[in-house]
Design an enzyme around this catalytic site. Sequence first.
Site, PDB file in Angstrom:
ATOM      1  N   HIS A 222     -27.861 -17.888  -9.868  1.00  0.00           N
ATOM      2  CA  HIS A 222     -28.467 -18.831 -10.798  1.00  0.00           C
ATOM      3  C   HIS A 222     -27.991 -20.245 -10.477  1.00  0.00           C
ATOM      4  CE1 HIS A 222     -29.344 -20.239 -15.093  1.00  0.00           C
ATOM      5  NE2 HIS A 222     -30.488 -19.750 -14.664  1.00  0.00           N
ATOM      6  N   LYS A 224     -27.537 -23.923  -8.761  1.00  0.00           N
ATOM      7  CA  LYS A 224     -28.336 -25.017  -8.203  1.00  0.00           C
ATOM      8  C   LYS A 224     -27.358 -25.962  -7.527  1.00  0.00           C
ATOM      9  CE  LYS A 224     -30.753 -23.441 -11.889  1.00  0.00           C
ATOM     10  NZ  LYS A 224     -30.198 -22.633 -12.977  1.00  0.00           N
ATOM     11  N   ASP A 229     -24.389 -33.901   3.896  1.00  0.00           N
ATOM     12  CA  ASP A 229     -23.326 -34.381   4.784  1.00  0.00           C
ATOM     13  C   ASP A 229     -21.932 -34.166   4.210  1.00  0.00           C
ATOM     14  OD1 ASP A 229     -25.265 -35.150   6.544  1.00  0.00           O
ATOM     15  OD2 ASP A 229     -25.174 -37.284   6.053  1.00  0.00           O
ATOM     16  N   HIS A 405     -33.454 -27.036 -21.731  1.00  0.00           N
ATOM     17  CA  HIS A 405     -32.882 -26.239 -20.654  1.00  0.00           C
ATOM     18  C   HIS A 405     -31.501 -26.744 -20.223  1.00  0.00           C
ATOM     19  CE1 HIS A 405     -33.148 -24.136 -16.589  1.00  0.00           C
ATOM     20  NE2 HIS A 405     -33.476 -23.189 -17.443  1.00  0.00           N
ATOM     21  N   LYS A 407     -27.446 -27.406 -20.108  1.00  0.00           N
ATOM     22  CA  LYS A 407     -26.289 -26.537 -20.314  1.00  0.00           C
ATOM     23  C   LYS A 407     -25.042 -27.419 -20.216  1.00  0.00           C
ATOM     24  CE  LYS A 407     -29.131 -23.947 -17.208  1.00  0.00           C
ATOM     25  NZ  LYS A 407     -30.114 -23.498 -18.102  1.00  0.00           N
ATOM     26  N   ASP A 412     -14.056 -33.609 -27.358  1.00  0.00           N
ATOM     27  CA  ASP A 412     -13.313 -34.831 -27.638  1.00  0.00           C
ATOM     28  C   ASP A 412     -13.797 -35.955 -26.719  1.00  0.00           C
ATOM     29  OD1 ASP A 412     -12.019 -33.288 -29.510  1.00  0.00           O
ATOM     30  OD2 ASP A 412     -10.248 -32.942 -28.285  1.00  0.00           O
TER      31      ASP A 412
END
Length: 485
Positions: A222, A224, A229, A405, A407, A412
């Site tokens: 899952h 991404k 470089d 979508h 996450k 604090d």
Amino acid sequence: MTLPELSSEWKTGLSLAWSIYIAVLSIWIVMQKRAPVSTMSWILSLALLPFAGFVIYYFLGPQRLKKQRLKRLRSRAGERASDDLALLREAAQRAPEALRQMAALGTAACGLPVSSATAVELLSGGARTFDSIFEAIRGARDHIHLEYYIFEPDQIGTALRDLLVQKAGEGVSVRLLVDAIGSQRLGSRFLAPLEDAGGHVAFFHDTRIGRRLRPVTNYRTHRKIVVCDGAIGFTGGVNITDEEDMRTRKDAYHDVHLRIEGSAVRWLQTTFLEDWAYTTGEYPSDKNRALPHLLPQLLPDAEAGDIPVQIITSGPDTTLEPIHRMHVAAINASCQRAWLTTPYFVPGEPALMALTSAALRGVDVRLLVPRRSDSLIVSAAARSYYDELIDAGVKVWEYKARMLHSKTLVVDDNCAMAGTANFDNRSFRLNFEVMAVVYGPALTGPLAAQFETDLRSAAPVRAHRPQRFLMRLADATARLFSPLL
């Protein structure tokens, strides 16, 4: 022998076969040594499905996976991060004890230390994310590595493929790793131009039966990740799909992503290379020159930055659940606020206890979830937790504008997290995930501002709101399957 007697013998035989089936299935599941609630959920669920339950568990049930860590690569990455040490020691002296323990927890759980970044940029929305990724790819001169759960052959996917074809034609090494299920629409015709130009493509956990003794259909990457470089890295929630781009679709998902520069990118690079080696058997070592670029090019020298960043990875290849632990630890360490955004909210007992305990001791705990996600059963399960959260003092908000979508977690003014993991059992235990933990104020301010902006498109959930009986029953029933979601 009369027919009634034969029928009775058949009944006895079927009862015996059924008992043996349940016993074998139960022993198999129990020996996995998973959480008791999850174990009982699997046993009770599959016991209701004669023999089909065995097939379901065989393909989708939990199992142990072994994924080799490239120790030499990690060692080299650590050596090349030595310039961070002075900065990190100084930052550690100023950091609260709880944060120092969090960093130690992350290192012990997944093996990746705190590093540093010269810049961390929050990218809000798919359009801004894609523009930034495309810009970094255009500037790449040595290699481009990409890992995605969803890569669609649509407008944005085609544009990215064409750019990768161009860079491969310029002599830049291009490696694209996609999940076999999440990116199942990628066909050979679509990928041919990239491979013809010299690019390399691999599918994580190919679903073809026969490649493994037991299929790993239920375990997906899952993650991404984009690394250009070895100097610029990206991670977050945005997949390669028009569904995340408001320039193409007005109902596009609302999401965020991170752009990172500095030595912390080495650990995104390490994560990608380990996934690539696991999938293809191609290892970046001096003796095996399957990868055309050796470690100095893959892990170039990077300037030590003043932003402490820790890359955390998790997956079914470890029982330690590093990202789950880091979320719980961060919420437990909160003193003023803990603001959580997640598209799928199906907490286990430790996470639920952390949220409610923080609220009960006076922390400003806020939860932002979509009013309606793309999974009806997950949305229903999430709603079943609202009343006990609100009763404990947690403020729950439902995002109304589009599918949420993002996450993220803000704790604090000194800890912020963003990555690919949802706040549910699948992300914490079943999927391969990655998350960036940024210590200090560099990301907490932008993420907190984004959270407050998102609340303008959300509605607060009231305690004990009126609901029809059938909806309450559906929510409570969906909750029974929480350990499996």
